[in-house]
Design an enzyme around this catalytic site. Structure first.
Site, PDB file in Angstrom:
ATOM      1  N   SER A   1      -1.247  13.942 -14.069  1.00  0.00           N
ATOM      2  CA  SER A   1      -2.491  13.856 -14.829  1.00  0.00           C
ATOM      3  C   SER A   1      -2.721  15.244 -15.397  1.00  0.00           C
ATOM      4  CB  SER A   1      -3.663  13.478 -13.915  1.00  0.00           C
ATOM      5  OG  SER A   1      -4.905  13.692 -14.564  1.00  0.00           O
TER       6      SER A   1
ATOM      7  N   LYS B   1      -3.675  15.835  -7.474  1.00  0.00           N
ATOM      8  CA  LYS B   1      -2.735  15.860  -8.589  1.00  0.00           C
ATOM      9  C   LYS B   1      -2.010  17.205  -8.691  1.00  0.00           C
ATOM     10  CE  LYS B   1      -3.068  11.673 -10.116  1.00  0.00           C
ATOM     11  NZ  LYS B   1      -1.900  10.767 -10.082  1.00  0.00           N
TER      12      LYS B   1
ATOM     13  N   TYR C   1      -9.509  14.466  -6.584  1.00  0.00           N
ATOM     14  CA  TYR C   1      -8.519  14.034  -7.568  1.00  0.00           C
ATOM     15  C   TYR C   1      -7.700  15.220  -8.085  1.00  0.00           C
ATOM     16  CZ  TYR C   1      -6.522  11.589 -11.586  1.00  0.00           C
ATOM     17  OH  TYR C   1      -5.657  11.040 -12.504  1.00  0.00           O
TER      18      TYR C   1
ATOM     19  N   ASP D   1       0.874  -1.168   0.000  1.00  0.00           N
ATOM     20  CA  ASP D   1       0.000   0.000   0.000  1.00  0.00           C
ATOM     21  C   ASP D   1       0.914   1.220   0.000  1.00  0.00           C
ATOM     22  OD1 ASP D   1      -1.599   2.172   0.637  1.00  0.00           O
ATOM     23  OD2 ASP D   1      -2.635   1.187   2.290  1.00  0.00           O
TER      24      ASP D   1
END
Length: 277
Positions: free
Chosen positions: A159, A177, A173, A79
Protein backbone atom coordinates in the site's frame (compact mmCIF):
# COMPACT_ATOMS: atom_id res chain seq x y z
CA UNK A 1 19.07 -25.89 -5.73
CA UNK A 2 17.44 -24.40 -8.87
CA UNK A 3 19.66 -22.98 -11.57
CA UNK A 4 20.19 -19.20 -11.57
CA UNK A 5 17.39 -17.11 -12.99
CA UNK A 6 17.54 -17.49 -16.77
CA UNK A 7 18.38 -14.76 -19.27
CA UNK A 8 15.20 -14.30 -21.32
CA UNK A 9 16.51 -11.47 -23.48
CA UNK A 10 15.76 -13.34 -26.70
CA UNK A 11 12.18 -14.30 -25.75
CA UNK A 12 9.29 -12.56 -27.55
CA UNK A 13 6.90 -10.35 -25.59
CA UNK A 14 4.11 -12.87 -25.99
CA UNK A 15 6.20 -15.50 -24.24
CA UNK A 16 7.45 -13.17 -21.51
CA UNK A 17 3.98 -12.16 -20.41
CA UNK A 18 2.42 -15.59 -20.77
CA UNK A 19 1.67 -17.59 -17.63
CA UNK A 20 0.53 -20.67 -19.53
CA UNK A 21 1.40 -23.79 -17.55
CA UNK A 22 1.89 -21.90 -14.28
CA UNK A 23 -0.10 -22.29 -11.09
CA UNK A 24 -1.16 -19.15 -9.18
CA UNK A 25 -2.65 -18.62 -5.72
CA UNK A 26 -4.36 -15.36 -4.77
CA UNK A 27 -5.41 -14.65 -1.19
CA UNK A 28 -8.40 -12.39 -0.69
CA UNK A 29 -9.28 -13.23 -4.29
CA UNK A 30 -13.04 -13.51 -3.96
CA UNK A 31 -13.79 -9.87 -4.79
CA UNK A 32 -12.30 -6.44 -5.36
CA UNK A 33 -8.60 -6.09 -6.00
CA UNK A 34 -7.88 -9.78 -5.41
CA UNK A 35 -10.42 -10.85 -7.99
CA UNK A 36 -9.05 -8.34 -10.50
CA UNK A 37 -5.55 -9.75 -9.94
CA UNK A 38 -6.79 -13.32 -10.33
CA UNK A 39 -8.55 -12.34 -13.56
CA UNK A 40 -5.41 -10.96 -15.19
CA UNK A 41 -3.34 -13.96 -14.09
CA UNK A 42 -5.98 -16.28 -15.55
CA UNK A 43 -6.14 -14.29 -18.77
CA UNK A 44 -2.38 -14.76 -19.09
CA UNK A 45 -2.94 -18.52 -18.80
CA UNK A 46 -2.36 -19.39 -15.14
CA UNK A 47 -4.46 -21.99 -13.36
CA UNK A 48 -5.85 -20.56 -10.13
CA UNK A 49 -6.48 -21.27 -6.49
CA UNK A 50 -8.52 -18.45 -4.97
CA UNK A 51 -8.38 -18.17 -1.19
CA UNK A 52 -10.85 -16.00 0.68
CA UNK A 53 -12.37 -15.74 4.13
CA UNK A 54 -15.74 -15.86 2.30
CA UNK A 55 -15.88 -19.27 0.64
CA UNK A 56 -18.91 -18.43 -1.50
CA UNK A 57 -17.13 -15.43 -3.02
CA UNK A 58 -14.03 -17.53 -3.63
CA UNK A 59 -15.95 -20.28 -5.40
CA UNK A 60 -17.98 -17.85 -7.49
CA UNK A 61 -14.81 -16.06 -8.60
CA UNK A 62 -12.99 -19.30 -9.41
CA UNK A 63 -15.91 -20.60 -11.44
CA UNK A 64 -16.33 -17.33 -13.31
CA UNK A 65 -12.67 -16.96 -14.24
CA UNK A 66 -12.26 -20.61 -15.12
CA UNK A 67 -15.18 -20.36 -17.53
CA UNK A 68 -14.04 -17.06 -19.00
CA UNK A 69 -10.41 -17.97 -19.65
CA UNK A 70 -10.42 -21.76 -19.94
CA UNK A 71 -8.05 -22.31 -17.02
CA UNK A 72 -8.51 -24.53 -14.00
CA UNK A 73 -10.09 -22.70 -11.09
CA UNK A 74 -10.13 -23.97 -7.51
CA UNK A 75 -11.33 -22.18 -4.38
CA UNK A 76 -11.09 -22.59 -0.64
CA UNK A 77 -11.84 -20.72 2.53
CA UNK A 78 -8.89 -19.83 4.74
CA UNK A 79 -7.94 -17.33 7.40
CA UNK A 80 -4.52 -16.13 6.23
CA UNK A 81 -3.41 -15.55 9.83
CA UNK A 82 -3.90 -19.24 10.68
CA UNK A 83 -0.83 -21.38 10.04
CA UNK A 84 -2.71 -24.65 9.59
CA UNK A 85 -5.28 -23.09 7.26
CA UNK A 86 -2.61 -21.51 5.05
CA UNK A 87 -0.63 -24.75 4.92
CA UNK A 88 -3.76 -26.69 3.98
CA UNK A 89 -4.53 -24.20 1.21
CA UNK A 90 -0.99 -24.53 -0.16
CA UNK A 91 -1.33 -28.32 -0.10
CA UNK A 92 -4.62 -27.96 -1.97
CA UNK A 93 -2.86 -25.98 -4.69
CA UNK A 94 -0.30 -28.75 -5.03
CA UNK A 95 -2.87 -31.53 -5.14
CA UNK A 96 -5.36 -29.76 -7.43
CA UNK A 97 -3.10 -27.66 -9.65
CA UNK A 98 0.10 -29.71 -9.50
CA UNK A 99 2.19 -27.13 -7.69
CA UNK A 100 2.66 -23.40 -7.03
CA UNK A 101 4.54 -20.99 -9.30
CA UNK A 102 2.94 -17.69 -8.22
CA UNK A 103 1.57 -16.73 -4.80
CA UNK A 104 -0.09 -13.34 -4.30
CA UNK A 105 -0.53 -12.22 -0.68
CA UNK A 106 -3.42 -9.83 -1.25
CA UNK A 107 -5.76 -10.33 1.74
CA UNK A 108 -5.77 -7.36 4.08
CA UNK A 109 -7.63 -5.31 6.66
CA UNK A 110 -8.02 -1.52 6.77
CA UNK A 111 -9.62 -0.42 10.07
CA UNK A 112 -9.27 3.14 11.30
CA UNK A 113 -9.11 4.39 14.88
CA UNK A 114 -7.29 7.15 16.77
CA UNK A 115 -4.16 5.75 18.38
CA UNK A 116 -5.26 6.69 21.91
CA UNK A 117 -8.55 4.87 21.46
CA UNK A 118 -7.40 1.87 19.45
CA UNK A 119 -8.14 -1.39 21.30
CA UNK A 120 -5.41 -3.99 21.52
CA UNK A 121 -7.60 -6.41 19.58
CA UNK A 122 -7.72 -4.12 16.55
CA UNK A 123 -3.94 -3.74 16.48
CA UNK A 124 -3.44 -7.49 16.83
CA UNK A 125 -5.97 -8.35 14.13
CA UNK A 126 -4.49 -5.93 11.61
CA UNK A 127 -1.00 -7.31 12.14
CA UNK A 128 -2.30 -10.87 12.09
CA UNK A 129 -3.69 -10.44 8.57
CA UNK A 130 -1.52 -7.72 6.99
CA UNK A 131 1.88 -8.86 8.30
CA UNK A 132 1.69 -12.35 9.77
CA UNK A 133 -0.54 -13.40 6.86
CA UNK A 134 2.08 -12.26 4.36
CA UNK A 135 4.76 -14.24 6.17
CA UNK A 136 2.66 -17.39 6.50
CA UNK A 137 1.60 -17.30 2.86
CA UNK A 138 5.12 -16.62 1.64
CA UNK A 139 6.61 -19.39 3.76
CA UNK A 140 3.99 -21.93 2.69
CA UNK A 141 4.45 -21.03 -0.96
CA UNK A 142 8.25 -20.99 -0.81
CA UNK A 143 8.43 -24.38 0.88
CA UNK A 144 6.39 -25.94 -1.91
CA UNK A 145 8.18 -24.04 -4.66
CA UNK A 146 11.51 -25.22 -3.28
CA UNK A 147 10.30 -28.82 -3.09
CA UNK A 148 9.13 -28.59 -6.70
CA UNK A 149 12.52 -27.28 -7.80
CA UNK A 150 11.06 -24.78 -10.29
CA UNK A 151 11.38 -21.61 -8.25
CA UNK A 152 8.59 -19.08 -8.47
CA UNK A 153 7.32 -15.60 -7.65
CA UNK A 154 5.68 -14.18 -4.53
CA UNK A 155 3.88 -10.84 -4.88
CA UNK A 156 2.74 -8.94 -1.80
CA UNK A 157 0.04 -6.28 -1.94
CA UNK A 158 1.53 -3.51 0.19
CA UNK A 159 0.00 0.00 0.00
CA UNK A 160 1.18 3.56 -0.22
CA UNK A 161 0.77 3.29 3.57
CA UNK A 162 3.99 1.30 3.42
CA UNK A 163 5.67 4.58 2.44
CA UNK A 164 3.68 7.35 4.12
CA UNK A 165 0.74 8.27 6.36
CA UNK A 166 -2.26 9.67 4.48
CA UNK A 167 -4.32 10.77 7.48
CA UNK A 168 -4.77 10.26 11.22
CA UNK A 169 -6.03 7.02 12.71
CA UNK A 170 -3.93 4.70 10.55
CA UNK A 171 -1.36 3.57 13.13
CA UNK A 172 -2.04 -0.15 12.87
CA UNK A 173 -2.47 -0.18 9.11
CA UNK A 174 0.59 1.94 8.35
CA UNK A 175 2.77 -0.05 10.75
CA UNK A 176 1.57 -3.37 9.31
CA UNK A 177 2.23 -2.27 5.74
CA UNK A 178 5.70 -0.99 6.60
CA UNK A 179 6.32 -4.41 8.13
CA UNK A 180 5.09 -6.16 4.99
CA UNK A 181 7.32 -3.98 2.82
CA UNK A 182 10.35 -4.80 4.97
CA UNK A 183 9.41 -8.48 4.92
CA UNK A 184 9.33 -8.36 1.12
CA UNK A 185 12.97 -7.22 1.10
CA UNK A 186 14.11 -9.80 3.62
CA UNK A 187 12.31 -12.68 1.93
CA UNK A 188 13.88 -11.69 -1.38
CA UNK A 189 17.31 -12.21 0.16
CA UNK A 190 16.40 -15.51 1.81
CA UNK A 191 14.63 -17.00 -1.21
CA UNK A 192 16.77 -15.89 -4.15
CA UNK A 193 19.07 -18.95 -3.83
CA UNK A 194 15.95 -21.09 -4.30
CA UNK A 195 15.03 -19.36 -7.55
CA UNK A 196 12.16 -17.47 -5.93
CA UNK A 197 11.57 -13.77 -6.57
CA UNK A 198 9.64 -11.63 -4.06
CA UNK A 199 8.06 -8.31 -5.02
CA UNK A 200 5.62 -5.86 -3.51
CA UNK A 201 3.01 -3.76 -5.27
CA UNK A 202 1.83 -0.63 -3.45
CA UNK A 203 -1.52 0.70 -4.67
CA UNK A 204 -3.01 4.03 -3.77
CA UNK A 205 -6.71 4.07 -2.92
CA UNK A 206 -8.88 2.26 -5.45
CA UNK A 207 -12.63 1.84 -4.97
CA UNK A 208 -13.34 -1.78 -4.09
CA UNK A 209 -16.00 -3.41 -1.93
CA UNK A 210 -13.55 -3.68 0.96
CA UNK A 211 -12.22 -0.13 0.72
CA UNK A 212 -15.67 1.38 0.44
CA UNK A 213 -16.88 -0.61 3.46
CA UNK A 214 -13.82 0.45 5.46
CA UNK A 215 -14.39 4.12 4.62
CA UNK A 216 -18.03 3.87 5.68
CA UNK A 217 -17.08 2.15 8.93
CA UNK A 218 -14.50 4.84 9.72
CA UNK A 219 -17.09 7.56 9.07
CA UNK A 220 -19.67 5.82 11.27
CA UNK A 221 -17.12 5.42 14.07
CA UNK A 222 -16.23 9.11 13.97
CA UNK A 223 -19.84 10.18 13.95
CA UNK A 224 -20.66 7.90 16.89
CA UNK A 225 -18.25 9.76 19.16
CA UNK A 226 -19.22 13.18 17.86
CA UNK A 227 -16.06 13.77 15.84
CA UNK A 228 -15.90 15.43 12.47
CA UNK A 229 -15.54 12.90 9.70
CA UNK A 230 -12.22 13.65 7.93
CA UNK A 231 -12.58 14.51 4.26
CA UNK A 232 -9.80 12.69 2.44
CA UNK A 233 -9.41 14.05 -1.06
CA UNK A 234 -7.80 11.07 -2.73
CA UNK A 235 -7.84 12.89 -6.06
CA UNK A 236 -5.67 15.76 -4.81
CA UNK A 237 -2.49 13.71 -5.22
CA UNK A 238 -3.37 11.85 -8.41
CA UNK A 239 -1.19 12.81 -11.38
CA UNK A 240 -3.27 10.94 -13.94
CA UNK A 241 -6.54 12.84 -13.54
CA UNK A 242 -8.62 10.00 -12.14
CA UNK A 243 -8.81 7.38 -9.42
CA UNK A 244 -7.09 4.10 -10.05
CA UNK A 245 -9.15 1.00 -10.74
CA UNK A 246 -8.61 -2.55 -9.47
CA UNK A 247 -7.45 -3.54 -12.96
CA UNK A 248 -4.82 -0.77 -12.95
CA UNK A 249 -3.24 -2.55 -9.99
CA UNK A 250 -3.84 -6.04 -11.37
CA UNK A 251 -1.81 -5.22 -14.49
CA UNK A 252 1.15 -4.24 -12.32
CA UNK A 253 0.86 -7.52 -10.41
CA UNK A 254 0.76 -9.39 -13.73
CA UNK A 255 3.98 -7.63 -14.75
CA UNK A 256 5.62 -8.55 -11.44
CA UNK A 257 4.54 -12.18 -11.71
CA UNK A 258 5.62 -12.58 -15.32
CA UNK A 259 9.05 -13.00 -16.86
CA UNK A 260 8.91 -9.35 -17.93
CA UNK A 261 10.08 -8.60 -14.38
CA UNK A 262 12.60 -11.43 -14.13
CA UNK A 263 15.42 -9.05 -13.13
CA UNK A 264 13.43 -7.71 -10.17
CA UNK A 265 13.26 -8.96 -6.60
CA UNK A 266 12.91 -7.22 -3.25
CA UNK A 267 11.39 -4.06 -4.71
CA UNK A 268 7.96 -2.62 -4.00
CA UNK A 269 6.44 -1.12 -7.12
CA UNK A 270 4.41 2.04 -6.48
CA UNK A 271 1.12 1.79 -8.37
CA UNK A 272 -0.07 5.10 -6.94
CA UNK A 273 -0.85 7.59 -9.74
CA UNK A 274 2.05 9.66 -8.43
CA UNK A 275 0.47 10.02 -4.97
CA UNK A 276 3.75 9.65 -3.10
CA UNK A 277 5.68 12.20 -5.16
Amino acid sequence: MPAPFPDVSSAPISELISLRGRRAVVTGGGQGLGKAIAARLAEAGADLLIIDIDEDNARAAADELSGRYGVKGVATRADVSDTAAVSAAADLAVSELGGIDIWVNNAGLFPNAPALEMPDEMWDQVFAVNSRGVFLGSRAAARRMAADGRGGVIVNTISTAGFKVAFAGMAAYVASKHAARGLTKSLAVDLAPLGIRVLGVAPSYVPTEGNIAAARAAAASAEAVGEEVPAVDVMSHSRIGRLGTPDDIARVVLFAASDLALIMTGSTLLADAGETL
